[in-house]
Scaffold this motif. Structure first.
Motif, mmCIF file in Angstrom:
data_model
loop_
_atom_site.group_PDB
_atom_site.id
_atom_site.type_symbol
_atom_site.label_atom_id
_atom_site.label_comp_id
_atom_site.label_asym_id
_atom_site.label_seq_id
_atom_site.Cartn_x
_atom_site.Cartn_y
_atom_site.Cartn_z
ATOM 1 N N PRO A 222 -8.881 -37.053 14.896
ATOM 2 C CA PRO A 222 -7.848 -37.768 13.815
ATOM 3 C C PRO A 222 -6.859 -36.869 13.475
ATOM 4 C CG PRO A 222 -9.899 -36.906 12.487
ATOM 5 C CD PRO A 222 -10.109 -36.575 13.763
ATOM 6 N N LEU A 223 -7.039 -35.460 13.958
ATOM 7 C CA LEU A 223 -5.738 -34.680 13.479
ATOM 8 C C LEU A 223 -4.511 -35.015 14.117
ATOM 9 C CD1 LEU A 223 -7.547 -31.265 13.084
ATOM 10 C CD2 LEU A 223 -7.534 -33.003 11.765
ATOM 11 N N LYS A 224 -4.362 -35.455 15.197
ATOM 12 C CA LYS A 224 -3.203 -35.787 15.969
ATOM 13 C C LYS A 224 -2.220 -36.526 15.289
ATOM 14 C CE LYS A 224 -1.786 -37.725 20.415
ATOM 15 N NZ LYS A 224 -2.559 -38.567 21.924
ATOM 16 N N LYS A 225 -2.868 -37.619 14.467
ATOM 17 C CA LYS A 225 -1.961 -38.625 14.038
ATOM 18 C C LYS A 225 -1.251 -37.860 12.740
ATOM 19 C CE LYS A 225 -5.142 -39.996 10.315
ATOM 20 N NZ LYS A 225 -6.339 -39.152 10.645
ATOM 21 N N LEU A 226 -1.492 -36.870 12.369
ATOM 22 C CA LEU A 226 -1.104 -36.093 11.096
ATOM 23 C C LEU A 226 0.449 -35.536 11.671
ATOM 24 C CD1 LEU A 226 -4.119 -33.873 9.714
ATOM 25 C CD2 LEU A 226 -3.139 -36.383 9.062
ATOM 26 N N VAL A 227 0.539 -35.621 12.880
ATOM 27 C CA VAL A 227 2.019 -35.054 13.181
ATOM 28 C C VAL A 227 3.131 -36.033 12.737
ATOM 29 C CG1 VAL A 227 3.450 -34.219 15.203
ATOM 30 C CG2 VAL A 227 1.097 -33.317 15.075
ATOM 31 N N ASP B 240 -11.035 -27.309 11.223
ATOM 32 C CA ASP B 240 -12.150 -27.934 10.866
ATOM 33 C C ASP B 240 -12.084 -28.251 9.274
ATOM 34 O OD1 ASP B 240 -14.990 -29.055 11.279
ATOM 35 O OD2 ASP B 240 -15.593 -27.406 9.807
ATOM 36 N N GLY B 241 -11.500 -27.106 8.586
ATOM 37 C CA GLY B 241 -11.052 -27.540 7.054
ATOM 38 C C GLY B 241 -10.149 -28.726 6.998
ATOM 39 N N ILE B 242 -9.209 -28.877 7.896
ATOM 40 C CA ILE B 242 -8.165 -29.818 7.944
ATOM 41 C C ILE B 242 -8.944 -31.308 8.202
ATOM 42 C CG2 ILE B 242 -6.152 -30.962 8.913
ATOM 43 C CD1 ILE B 242 -5.259 -27.897 9.606
ATOM 44 N N ARG B 243 -9.978 -31.514 9.191
ATOM 45 C CA ARG B 243 -10.469 -32.449 9.410
ATOM 46 C C ARG B 243 -11.365 -32.943 8.181
ATOM 47 N NH1 ARG B 243 -11.957 -29.356 14.047
ATOM 48 N NH2 ARG B 243 -10.845 -29.980 15.793
#
Length: 755
Positions: A300-305, A497-500
């Motif tokens: 799901p991190l990709k969408k944060l851009v 991992d903390g961002i996730r």
């Protein structure tokens, strides 16, 4: 101005040298030569050059007959590619480096020192080089010049033990053919420090905003020069909070009042004044995220851009409409797959958005030509947009050198900038434009960037901004995107991992709300700040930031929970439930202690049995402070204790907060039990039938006896009528209308043990 500093040692690092080159020997004594000033920056034929600096003995031996000498490599460099090809000579022992020839004909070009140079001792030098001593022609070009140190260590002959070089652009007799429109991009960014509201992790941002801090120095450049600000909007939000007042939260949770309120207020006023003077503002994606790291990680991190870019577009706030939504990539992060994904596809994207890429992202052989324009259409077949309009910042303008140890020295940066732009000005006709953008982490104190700004006053430079550079090139050439390694992020896997975890908690909270747009803005801001490239090099601060923000998000989620009155020594115990029969229901209560309406569900699952079946319940909406008590329909095929968990969920079925342990006592009949129940029922109905039969038979018998007695009585009555006196005991009326007691034989038949 701080000078160029070169630690000259036989063990000097091989930065910039070929991989196969060997390092210099490590047993040579060494000194440090520093060039503090060089003037004029670009001499004309006939002008003398004055070089000032210092020599420090960094070895453990004393040098006899110490001497500083000016030197020059008389090879005229006439192109920017020739500048890039200057050898660093890191693989050559210092005593054997002879590319820079010493000047000894004029006593002004060298300076003997009166005393031997002892260890750790420093002496100053001033050298004046008359034009004729350079022995070069009067054409425009660039030369490598410098200062060498010679001395005699113990038990040795005189050697060159140290040297510092710089670039000397020469303005020939022929005038330069064109001005160079130069846009200086000044980055204003700082790693996140705001923990939410008035709470800050430390005072580093406030310190940086002071006049002597890096952000204070960089901001001051806009007073006298036209610059383009490259700003993280998250940092601006933090500075605005500093100006309102803040506290610093220590490791132990204690808070102290921040002291940077006045500094922040002053900085914001100066920033607004710089904008009013016409300095362009380019806003980075909110939080200055690690674009490559997030995209490489996938969902799901990709969408944060895209979220960071949309956040910038929507939160320009006080800067709207006078800002440009921008993207800045460098190194491997400028590869086509990143540029294509991050440059568009987000809400609010427009053709006016700026994509800034460093030329160092390309290899020397594939780098686009930047002597006329920095604007290119970069081919990005990996993305939805096959072509991305891109501004390529010329990284050679900030390279410094030629010695890698002094690459970030303000003086060396100034000389490199002057050399490159002078060659561009002399190299053709027509308009020439360049964009210079200091790379991330390149100038920690802002002094080198200040040297670049001062260079905007060179006679062949015309200061402008990036917007004008782009407007002057409406039909740019195309070029391929730079190649890159498989992964190019700057954040570690632990940080990702903390961002996730924080993203999962934030998304769960948003989907819990009936109106997802009501999610507190501070939660979105915290998530985007956690992705900042500024965390690179600060792993402990990044860990603490993510941990605090995750705890805050989980605290909000914990306000929607199951009600449990069972408490033992301050800890919540399991909820006990009895389930009688094959099916049954039991109540559970969910309360909403948040300030928003939420949509919740509940899921009960067994931890030790597979036969527990729970009927699915629809979700329900709870307003702030409301409770919901659904009845859970459950069934179990076997008797015994069932350990289960009850979990509150959001509308998507994601767990909300911690689960609650349940102890379900199932009381279920087996086949033997049903046989016993059936036998008992048969016995019950059988005995009842026998009792009823006997009662009916007894009543019939009593009725026959009563009939016989009545006949006898009639005969007696007839006789008594003839003259016999009646018995008062038989002739009395019913007392108060209550009939006489039944016959004794009837009472015995009904209530007897025989039934």
């Amino acid at each position: 101005m701080a000078g160029a500093c070169l630690v000259v040692a036989a063990s000097a690092a091989t930065l910039g040298a070929p991989a196969e080159a060997e390092a210099a020997p490590t047993d040579e004594p060494a000194v440090q030569v520093t060039i503090d000033s060089f003037g004029p920056t670009a001499p004309k034929p006939g002008q003398p050059v004055v070089i000032k600096g210092r020599v420090t003995n960094t070895s453990s031996v004393t040098f006899e007959e110490p001497q500083a000498l000016a030197c020059i490599d008389r090879t005229r460099l006439a192109s920017t590619s020739a500048l890039d090809a200057i050898s660093t000579e890191q693989n050559i022992p210092m005593s054997e480096r002879d590319s820079c020839r010493n000047l000894t004909n004029d006593e002004q070009t060298f300076q003997p020192f009166d005393q031997p140079l002892a260890p750790k001792e420093t002496v100053d030098f001033t050298l004046t080089v008359p034009w004729k001593e350079w022995r070069i022609n009067d054409q425009t070009g660039v030369y490598v010049v410098g200062v060498a140190f010679r001395g005699q260590p113990p038990n040795s002959s005189r050697i060159m033990a140290g040297r510092a070089r710089t670039l000397m652009p020469v303005l020939g007799k022929e005038p330069l053919t064109r001005p160079v429109n130069t846009a200086l991009v000044v980055p204003l960014r700082h790693r996140p420090t705001q923990l939410g509201g008035k709470n800050f992790a430390n005072d580093s941002l406030a310190t940086s905003l002071a006049p002597a801090g890096s952000l204070g120095r960089l901001l001051a450049l806009g007073r006298q020069h036209q610059v383009t600000w490259l700003v993280d909007p998250a940092m601006l939000d933090e500075i605005r909070q500093l100006a309102k007042g803040y506290v610093v939260v220590g490791e132990n949770g204690q808070t102290t009042t921040g002291t940077g309120q006045t500094v922040a207020t002053t900085w914001l006023k100066e920033f607004d004044a710089g904008r009013a003077r016409g300095n362009q503002v380019v806003l980075l994606p909110y939080g200055d995220p690690d674009v490559a790291g997030l995209l490489d990680s996938g969902e799901p991190l990709k969408k944060l851009v895209a979220q960071a870019r949309t956040k910038t577009e929507r939160s320009g706030g006080e800067l709207a409409p006078g800002f440009t939504n921008g993207l800045s990539l460098e190194g491997g992060a400028a590869a086509g797959r990143y540029l294509a994904a991050a440059s568009g596809g987000f809400t609010g994207a427009t053709t006016d958005d700026l994509n800034l890429v460093s030329s160092s992202s390309w290899s020397a052989s594939t780098r686009p030509v930047l002597t006329s324009t920095p604007v290119y259409d970069v081919l990005t077949p990996e993305g939805p947009d096959q072509i991305v309009r891109t501004v390529i910042a010329n990284s050679s303008l900030t390279t410094g050198g030629p010695d890698p140890e002094t690459a970030e020295s303000p003086l060396q940066v100034r000389q490199r900038f002057a050399a490159v732009t002078a060659l561009i000005a002399a190299g053709g006709k027509g308009a020439a434009s360049v964009v210079v953008a200091p790379p991330r982490g390149w100038d920690s104190d802002g002094r080198a960037t200040a040297a670049l700004a001062a260079s905007l006053s060179l006679p062949w430079i015309k200061a402008t901004d990036v917007a004008d550079v782009v407007a002057a090139n409406p039909k740019p050439l195309t070029t391929k995107a730079p190649a890159a390694a498989k992964t190019n992020g700057v954040l570690t896997e632990t940080q990702l991992d903390g961002i996730r975890q924080l993203d999962d908690a934030t998304t769960t909270m948003q989907n819990l709300l009936v109106d997802g747009n009501a999610l507190p803005e501070v939660m979105t801001q915290a998530l985007l700040r956690s992705t900042s490239s500024g965390w690179n090099g600060h792993p402990e601060e990044a860990r603490r930031f993510s941990a605090i923000e995750l705890g805050s998000a989980n605290q909000q989620l914990g306000k929607v929970h199951l009600v449990n009155a069972s408490v033992d020594r301050g800890l919540r115990k399991e909820i006990k439930v009895n389930l009688a029969g094959s099916k049954g229901t039991f109540p559970l209560t969910i309360t909403n202690d948040t300030d928003w309406s939420v949509r919740v569900g509940i899921v009960v699952s067994s931890a030790n049995r597979s036969d527990l079946k729970i009927k699915r319940l629809p979700t329900a909406v709870l307003g702030p402070g409301q409770k919901w008590t659904p009845r859970i329909t459950a069934s179990a095929e076997q008797n015994g204790l069932i350990r289960a968990t009850a979990q509150v969920t959001n509308a998507d079925g994601k767990p909300v907060g911690k689960s609650q342990e349940l102890l379900i006592q199932a009381s279920q009949y087996g086949s033997v039990g049903w046989i016993l129940v059936g036998a008992a029922c048969a016995l019950l109905f059988g005995t009842s039938f026998v009792r009823i039969y006997r009662r009916v038979r007894t009543e019939r018998r009593n009725t026959a006896a009563a009939t016989t007695a009545a006949t006898t009585t009639d005969s007696s009555t007839d006789s008594s009528t003839d003259g016999t006196t009646a018995d008062p005991a038989h002739d009395r009326p019913e007392a108060n209308g209550v009939p006489e007691a039944p016959d004794a034989s009837l009472k015995e038949g009904v209530g007897s043990k025989d039934g």
